[in-house]
Write a protein that holds these residues in place. Structure first.
Motif, PDB file in Angstrom:
ATOM      1  N   UNK A  22      -2.633  32.810  16.742  1.00 37.38           N
ATOM      2  CA  UNK A  22      -3.813  32.061  16.329  1.00 37.38           C
ATOM      3  C   UNK A  22      -4.972  32.961  15.978  1.00 37.38           C
ATOM      4  N   UNK A  23      -5.210  33.995  16.784  1.00 35.78           N
ATOM      5  CA  UNK A  23      -6.336  34.888  16.516  1.00 35.78           C
ATOM      6  C   UNK A  23      -6.085  35.730  15.286  1.00 35.78           C
ATOM      7  N   UNK A  27      -6.864  23.043  21.306  1.00 31.10           N
ATOM      8  CA  UNK A  27      -5.912  23.846  20.534  1.00 31.10           C
ATOM      9  C   UNK A  27      -5.107  24.729  21.478  1.00 31.10           C
ATOM     10  N   UNK A  28      -3.811  24.994  21.149  1.00 32.37           N
ATOM     11  CA  UNK A  28      -2.951  25.702  22.090  1.00 32.37           C
ATOM     12  C   UNK A  28      -3.435  27.086  22.422  1.00 32.37           C
ATOM     13  N   UNK A  29      -4.224  27.723  21.540  1.00 34.30           N
ATOM     14  CA  UNK A  29      -4.677  29.083  21.825  1.00 34.30           C
ATOM     15  C   UNK A  29      -5.925  29.119  22.679  1.00 34.30           C
ATOM     16  N   UNK A  30      -6.621  27.991  22.805  1.00 33.78           N
ATOM     17  CA  UNK A  30      -7.938  28.032  23.420  1.00 33.78           C
ATOM     18  C   UNK A  30      -7.887  28.377  24.888  1.00 33.78           C
ATOM     19  N   UNK A  31      -6.811  28.013  25.588  1.00 33.30           N
ATOM     20  CA  UNK A  31      -6.746  28.275  27.015  1.00 33.30           C
ATOM     21  C   UNK A  31      -6.792  29.749  27.347  1.00 33.30           C
ATOM     22  N   UNK A  32      -6.335  30.563  26.398  1.00 36.18           N
ATOM     23  CA  UNK A  32      -6.320  32.009  26.629  1.00 36.18           C
ATOM     24  C   UNK A  32      -7.426  32.704  25.868  1.00 36.18           C
ATOM     25  N   UNK A  33      -8.184  31.943  25.069  1.00 34.48           N
ATOM     26  CA  UNK A  33      -9.260  32.516  24.236  1.00 34.48           C
ATOM     27  C   UNK A  33      -8.742  33.642  23.359  1.00 34.48           C
ATOM     28  N   UNK A  34      -7.464  33.536  22.931  1.00 33.57           N
ATOM     29  CA  UNK A  34      -6.875  34.600  22.114  1.00 33.57           C
ATOM     30  C   UNK A  34      -6.290  35.698  22.954  1.00 33.57           C
ATOM     31  N   UNK A  35      -6.941  36.062  24.087  1.00 32.03           N
ATOM     32  CA  UNK A  35      -6.476  37.102  24.988  1.00 32.03           C
ATOM     33  C   UNK A  35      -6.105  38.376  24.262  1.00 32.03           C
ATOM     34  N   UNK A  36      -6.926  38.777  23.298  1.00 29.97           N
ATOM     35  CA  UNK A  36      -6.559  39.893  22.444  1.00 29.97           C
ATOM     36  C   UNK A  36      -7.546  41.026  22.469  1.00 29.97           C
ATOM     37  N   UNK A  37      -8.550  40.974  23.308  1.00 28.76           N
ATOM     38  CA  UNK A  37      -9.523  42.059  23.417  1.00 28.76           C
ATOM     39  C   UNK A  37     -10.089  42.425  22.064  1.00 28.76           C
ATOM     40  N   UNK A  38     -10.426  41.395  21.254  1.00 22.10           N
ATOM     41  CA  UNK A  38     -11.057  41.619  19.961  1.00 22.10           C
ATOM     42  C   UNK A  38     -12.570  41.679  20.131  1.00 22.10           C
TER      43      UNK A  38
END
Length: 423
Positions: free
Chosen positions: A201-202, A1-12
């Motif tokens: 995505x997140x 999935x396109x978001x997986x490479x960054x793992x969301x990168x959202x500090x959640x």
């Protein structure tokens, strides 16, 4: 999935985010001032509870921890803290007799009733500092439990004047509009577009699923992208719903979810009763122009510069800068409108205060043309010809060039100097 490479990168609180990224972000953000800081500290001198709201990743946690570093800090996203606060709210709050910073407080809405009691027993200003990123439930809880005891402030992504504090900030118009204002990409040197893909995505997976219990998240993502294509336009729920394959009521509900997450706002129409020609539909704007570009698949500044929606996206960016200024100075967002008549005048932004109007026209062109002034001139003439207690205080033209001038009684303002003016 396109978001997986960054793992969301959202500090959640996701384990896939490398600690060094968060450490770099925290160090960088602490070195940069937010313009809301003064208003936030002033609020803490007035009422026992201060609530800072805004979209996820706008920088709320960093701001409150910097402003109230002497207070204990609890993040209610953490499961153990959330369960303690939910199961034993009295015991949880008893840990903090002098108050605390409670982050993401919408996770435990039952706390508001107990905070009300504590605020009544000890109304010392600035005792509890709360943050939250879900507008709908927060506003309901504040209205029901904390009215008269809480000062509410709103933090949006970076304004351009704040963005300029970062050493490698974008400086050209379409680079700025493309990148948007979420601070993390600038703080740690990420590509803003890729980070925003992860953000989308997140947000859908986490917040929308919780708010609406949606089964088909892909349908909502499609709806978001269709809504992004309508930024800077009046809301037509039937058409938007038809294009998304959902009902009128579902489209209305899904727009409310985007508002609850502080991702959009709808500028109400301004009208008077002296004519029936006013269009009375709100105008849709996303709170971040970079998010619009990510949703529309615009990846470079050159693509944006020649995109058919570049004018609408630029208008969304300008509206965002105006709203950020007003929120930073604790001025009501509800005083900002748009105007359009079925045949004739259209004004992109109207700010009404004390029966006086500031009319703002937005043009993405880099050269000022004579027809840029047509709507402002026509609106001024209409107000003069009709008996109305509202007067036109000033007229402003924001454009994509870099020179200021006064022309035909209109302040012509370059895009990169909006922060120098009062809104």
């Amino acid at each position: 999935m396109w978001a997986s490479g960054w793992c969301g990168l959202m500090d959640y609180g996701l384990s896939c985010i490398a600690p060094i990224v968060s450490q770099t972000y925290n160090r960088c953000m602490k070195a940069h001032k937010r313009l809301l800081e003064h208003s936030l500290l002033a609020a803490a001198q007035q009422l026992p509870i201060v609530l800072l709201t805004g979209p996820r990743q706008a920088g709320k946690t960093t701001l409150v921890r910097a402003c109230f570093a002497d207070k204990p800090y609890v993040n209610l996203e953490a499961l153990d803290s959330r369960e303690f606060a939910s199961d034993d709210p009295r015991g949880f709050l008893a840990q903090f007799p002098e108050g605390a910073v409670l982050d993401e407080v919408q996770q435990v809405p039952s706390l508001f009733s107990y905070l009300q009691v504590l605020a009544d027993e000890n109304p010392r200003p600035g005792r509890f500092i709360l943050t939250g990123s879900e507008n709908l439930s927060l506003s309901q809880s504040v209205t029901q439990s904390l009215a008269g005891r809480v000062a509410v402030r709103n933090l949006l992504p970076l304004a351009y004047t704040e963005l300029q504090q970062f050493p490698n900030h974008p400086a050209r118009l379409w680079e700025v509009v493309l990148a948007g204002g979420f601070p993390r990409p600038f703080a740690v040197g990420m590509d803003a577009g890729e980070w925003l893909e992860g953000y989308i995505g997140t947000y859908v997976e986490r917040d929308v699923r919780r708010l609406a219990n949606l089964g088909d998240l892909s349908a909502f993502q499609t709806f978001m992208r269709l809504a992004a294509g309508r930024t800077g336009q009046e809301v037509n729920l039937s058409r938007l719903g038809n294009d998304a394959g959902v009902s009128h009521n579902t489209a209305r509900h899904w727009l409310s979810l985007l508002e609850a997450g502080f991702l959009i706002w709808q500028l109400p129409p301004w009208f008077t009763n002296y004519t029936s020609r006013w269009v009375k539909a709100p105008k849709l704007h996303f709170t971040d122009s970079g998010l619009v570009c990510a949703l529309l698949g615009i990846h470079t500044a050159q693509q944006l510069e020649f995109h058919p929606l570049r004018g609408a996206i630029f208008e969304t960016w300008v509206v965002g800068e105006i709203m950020k200024y007003r929120l930073q100075h604790n001025r009501p967002a509800r005083s900002v409108f748009h105007l359009r008549q079925t045949r004739g005048v259209e004004v992109d932004v109207l700010i009404e205060e004390a029966n006086e109007l500031t009319a703002v026209e937005v043009k993405s062109g880099q050269t000022v043309a004579r027809d840029f002034f047509d709507n402002l001139t026509a609106f001024e003439k209409q107000l003069a010809e009709n008996a109305t207690p509202i007067s036109l205080k000033q007229q402003r033209l924001v454009y994509g060039g870099e020179a200021s001038q006064l022309r035909l009684g209109v302040q012509v303002m370059p895009w990169n100097r909006l922060g120098e003016y009062q809104w």
